[in-house]
Design a protein around this motif. Structure first.
Motif, mmCIF file in Angstrom:
data_model
loop_
_atom_site.group_PDB
_atom_site.id
_atom_site.type_symbol
_atom_site.label_atom_id
_atom_site.label_comp_id
_atom_site.label_asym_id
_atom_site.label_seq_id
_atom_site.Cartn_x
_atom_site.Cartn_y
_atom_site.Cartn_z
ATOM 1 N N THR A 115 0.841 -1.146 0.619
ATOM 2 C CA THR A 115 -0.227 -0.106 0.068
ATOM 3 C C THR A 115 0.762 1.402 0.219
ATOM 4 O OG1 THR A 115 -0.474 0.011 2.657
ATOM 5 C CG2 THR A 115 -1.640 -0.950 0.763
ATOM 6 N N GLY A 139 -3.409 0.602 -3.412
ATOM 7 C CA GLY A 139 -2.675 -0.546 -2.926
ATOM 8 C C GLY A 139 -2.761 -2.009 -4.551
ATOM 9 N N TRP A 151 -8.697 -0.401 7.202
ATOM 10 C CA TRP A 151 -7.440 0.398 7.332
ATOM 11 C C TRP A 151 -7.478 1.693 8.302
ATOM 12 C CZ3 TRP A 151 -6.758 4.747 4.700
ATOM 13 C CH2 TRP A 151 -7.745 5.165 3.718
#
Lengths: 186, 186
Positions: free
Chosen positions: A45, A54, A119
């Motif tokens: 990423t 990513g 994330w």
């Protein structure tokens, strides 16, 4: 970018490399060999123009621990390369066996790969995928052309091995995902 | 060969790489991350001055299928590098789960690694280890310096996937050997 086979030795660091001659192995035979070669799965990423990007990679290797260097390969025709051609830093997220869907999502084109993935953003700006077995952030040192691809070398700056990820690592082999642990020890 | 950390960006193919700054990740932390990253095990073999040489590697990756290119890393301080610094061709033997002892032997110094291993010589001169899940022979194209190591790129010329090897591939993870197959599919 179009490179013919006769131009595979593009690097300027060639040391004593012979000129390619004779016939190269066919692509199907080559793929058949590497289907016998398992690999850990990672998602690499970074951030480009403020947007997280990513992609899934099964080519991450440790080069040396001191200095802490890793490398991976990326096809120059891929969308991943468009991000990596300019990225100065990146994160390698080493996937856990619970992240099969994450691996598939970050290998799929035409979707928002981050939309349904947990994330967070590091203070330095790069995204990190929650639930990975480990991650390492580093600076891109070299982009070495090899055929139509690049070997990207990275100097590691920081890392984390979360203690709340119960499953072992994710392995890709012969077009299937595998989990390893006590059940697979020889 | 002695290279300090400040000199890690040795390659002449550096494209936009930042100068290393700040602190690099410690070797122990780096190793801790890569212990979470499983890898298939290979033994790379070649012939130097008429003698077979070989070493265990967990860093073999596919770079592209067309052209058929693979790569691996090797420490410039290793005995393996002394052979690879000059070798024009080599064989990558992808080990099977039945070859744990072969993996250990080709990682041990001070012994005749070929003494108790079944192998044969290709018409082109390189040794091939009997019982491997697959092997590929190729020409060294590039030796790219990265820190104290080299990334060696290879153009594949021929290969074989023996049909008489019953076990699956050999995987190394967290200092243990693993076998994968039906029992490990997710």
């Amino acid at each position: 970018m179009s490179i013919e086979l006769n131009d595979v030795a593009l690097g300027t660091t060639v040391v004593g490399a012979p000129a390619p001659r004779g016939s190269a192995l066919g692509a199907d035979a080559f793929k058949g060999v590497f289907r016998r070669h398992p690999a850990g799965v990672a998602v690499i990423t970074t951030v480009v123009d403020g947007q997280p990007v990513g992609f899934t990679a099964t080519s991450v290797i440790s080069v040396s621990a001191d200095p802490p260097l890793l490398a991976f390969s990326v096809d120059s025709a891929s969308s991943a390369w468009r991000a990596l051609a300019s990225a100065e830093t990146l994160v390698v997220n080493f996937l856990s066996a619970a992240q099969v869907e994450v691996s598939a999502r970050f290998a799929t084109s035409g979707i928002d790969r981050f939309a349904t993935t947990d994330w967070f953003t590091l203070p330095t700006g790069e995204p990190v995928l929650v639930g990975s077995a480990a991650w390492v952030r580093g600076e891109v040192l070299q982009r070495t052309p090899v055929g139509r691809s690049f070997l990207v070398s990275v100097l590691a700056r920081e890392s984390d091995v979360p203690t709340d990820v119960p499953s072992g690592p994710l392995v890709y082999h012969d077009r299937s995902y595998h989990g390893i642990g006590d059940h697979s020890v020889l």
